[in-house]
Design a protein around this motif. Sequence first.
Motif, PDB file in Angstrom:
ATOM      1  N   SER A  33      11.028   8.751   1.923  1.00 44.07           N
ATOM      2  CA  SER A  33      11.307   7.696   3.155  1.00 44.07           C
ATOM      3  C   SER A  33      10.032   6.998   3.161  1.00 44.07           C
ATOM      4  O   SER A  33      10.337   5.798   3.827  1.00 44.07           O
ATOM      5  N   LEU A  34       8.794   7.446   3.298  1.00 39.15           N
ATOM      6  CA  LEU A  34       7.577   6.621   3.584  1.00 39.15           C
ATOM      7  C   LEU A  34       7.605   5.375   2.295  1.00 39.15           C
ATOM      8  O   LEU A  34       7.390   4.201   2.787  1.00 39.15           O
ATOM      9  N   ILE A  35       7.783   5.843   1.332  1.00 40.28           N
ATOM     10  CA  ILE A  35       7.791   4.466   0.011  1.00 40.28           C
ATOM     11  C   ILE A  35       8.912   3.756   0.221  1.00 40.28           C
ATOM     12  O   ILE A  35       8.540   2.215   0.304  1.00 40.28           O
ATOM     13  N   ASP A  36      10.011   4.133   0.712  1.00 44.98           N
ATOM     14  CA  ASP A  36      11.404   3.429   0.791  1.00 44.98           C
ATOM     15  C   ASP A  36      11.156   2.515   2.055  1.00 44.98           C
ATOM     16  O   ASP A  36      11.481   1.148   2.061  1.00 44.98           O
ATOM     17  N   THR A  37      10.429   2.958   3.118  1.00 47.32           N
ATOM     18  CA  THR A  37      10.248   2.208   4.320  1.00 47.32           C
ATOM     19  C   THR A  37       9.292   1.114   3.882  1.00 47.32           C
ATOM     20  O   THR A  37       9.402  -0.097   4.429  1.00 47.32           O
ATOM     21  N   ILE A  38       8.140   1.318   2.959  1.00 43.56           N
ATOM     22  CA  ILE A  38       7.156   0.294   2.885  1.00 43.56           C
ATOM     23  C   ILE A  38       7.729  -0.651   1.887  1.00 43.56           C
ATOM     24  O   ILE A  38       7.551  -1.882   2.322  1.00 43.56           O
ATOM     25  N   ARG A  39       8.654  -0.481   1.089  1.00 44.79           N
ATOM     26  CA  ARG A  39       9.405  -1.210   0.192  1.00 44.79           C
ATOM     27  C   ARG A  39      10.237  -2.308   1.025  1.00 44.79           C
ATOM     28  O   ARG A  39      10.452  -3.447   0.903  1.00 44.79           O
ATOM     29  N   ARG A  72       3.244   4.238  -7.347  1.00 47.10           N
ATOM     30  CA  ARG A  72       4.753   4.250  -6.740  1.00 47.10           C
ATOM     31  C   ARG A  72       5.175   3.082  -6.122  1.00 47.10           C
ATOM     32  O   ARG A  72       6.236   2.510  -6.078  1.00 47.10           O
ATOM     33  N   LEU A  73       4.158   2.191  -5.579  1.00 48.95           N
ATOM     34  CA  LEU A  73       4.292   0.831  -5.202  1.00 48.95           C
ATOM     35  C   LEU A  73       3.832  -0.188  -6.037  1.00 48.95           C
ATOM     36  O   LEU A  73       3.658  -1.421  -5.747  1.00 48.95           O
ATOM     37  N   ASN A  74       3.530   0.320  -7.313  1.00 46.33           N
ATOM     38  CA  ASN A  74       3.102  -0.818  -8.445  1.00 46.33           C
ATOM     39  C   ASN A  74       1.754  -1.509  -8.184  1.00 46.33           C
ATOM     40  O   ASN A  74       1.843  -2.639  -8.362  1.00 46.33           O
TER      41      ASN A  74
END
Length: 549
Positions: A33-39, A72-74
Amino acid sequence: MAEQDTLKSIAKAIQASKSFVVEAGAGSGKTRSLIDTIRSQLLLLRDSYEATNKRLVCITFTNVAKDEISNRLNQDDLVLVDTIHEFLWRVISPFQAELKIEAIAQNALDNKGKIDNLEAILGSISITYGQFGRHFDRGELFHDDVLSFAASLFEKYPKIVRLAADQYPLIFVDEYQDTSPHVIGLLLDHFVQHPRKPVVGFFGDEMQQIYESGTVALAGRADLVKITKTENYRCSVKVIDVLNRLRSDLKQVPSGDNDPGNVHLFQSAGTNVRASERVIRSLSREGWTPENTKVVMLTHKGIARENGYLELMQAYGKKSLGNDRLLQRDDEFGEIFLLVEGLASSYEAGDYGKFLDLLGKNGLRIRSHTDKKAIADEMGGLNKVRVDGTVLDVVQFIAASKLIPEPRSIRQLIASMAGDPASDDEKLSKARVFYNAVTVVPYEQVSVFTEFVEAHTPYSTQHGVKGAEFPNVLVVVDDSLWNRYKYGGVFVGSDTRADRLARSRRLLYVSFSRARKGLAVLYLGSPASLELDGAMKMLGVQKASSIDT
């Protein structure tokens, strides 16, 4: 709350400039959820952020988590992924004049180690931040100083908060429950109160707060939008049932793809954790093997006793938060332990690429056959002292050897103790006690500990498995090891000490929730019948099987 609903709720809070907390139970996909929110925010904000030199911030608790999120955020340049100390130092370090004023003020309050003429000393040097103690006479701040200095500067100089809010208008805090209460207060009481309306989003679960430095719960704060994730993607159905009986504030539901699972309770009248091997063998009919099972000891002392590094662990008891520091290996000895054990294991395995990297540019290099022999001789000597010597023997060997430069952290610690012990201040006196305790430990215990912490044994502590998952988990309960935890109290639902009950419940929750399929509890010793009945009820089993017969 389904994943898409979670993301929509987060986006709605951000759009309304409202700070929020995502309370996410174990296995709920919090990091996703954190990663998807940042993206999703990057898609919306990239052009405006790049045009105005702004960055999105993600604050993590450990460097391991920092690296994972960055990858994970490249490694996106628009996202600043920092530990809290790195982030705060990034914010306050440009304000050298204000930092010097604060250092002078702090020095004036120091009755024991006050430095004369500090204002003149600091006039020609910069304030820096390091890991190895406060040295105002050299302009060096300690780890903890970064928090206190940031709080003071935020209070005294609103311009610093304004500039930070301009540059970092959106901050996410991962694993908020492990973050210091001082940091939470700094962000909520100073940062988000600024008229620029920066938003801070907290992701975590108060039930998984197991570090001594952890924070208080945020779910009850009226100034935060509360978003709760209830789905569990990791655990089997039977394990989820156990988790729901263990905690009442958050009820999880299977995501729909969960294994049915199996749960068991075993008892052994003795206190030998090797009984866990008999438990795994008895469950082989259900597919349990040593390879797919993680054995979790609820106190580090049990593993240390069983695996032979109890003296090392006891020596770290002389240091504040010593158990955490030993596990994280971020203290003064951690660097040399990592280097020495890394050199030994890579050399023995023939991994010469890693070995040469560890030697570093200032260590011995291989340019000729003579160099190879010199390295072989040095490694022979190092391995001998690793087996036969103490920690001090290894430290002295490295200091005298040309193999690698002596690590800076241990060199600084030794240098700080060069004076007369009678003139030590309280901080230095504690450092000396810690140093003396560690250096007399047989170094072989460090090697055993390293094997444990790098998962070459089946044993782990609740700290070691936090964030991880395994097909099967065997939790070993032994209430004789440490008065700080009493798991029998959790099973009966009461304890004379409320803090101990809460602490023990959290550790059980973290341990139980690592299991994707099977969960077993091995109760060592002779618990009261009420405790055993409580354990059976919590685990949803009809009996406790004896492993002694």
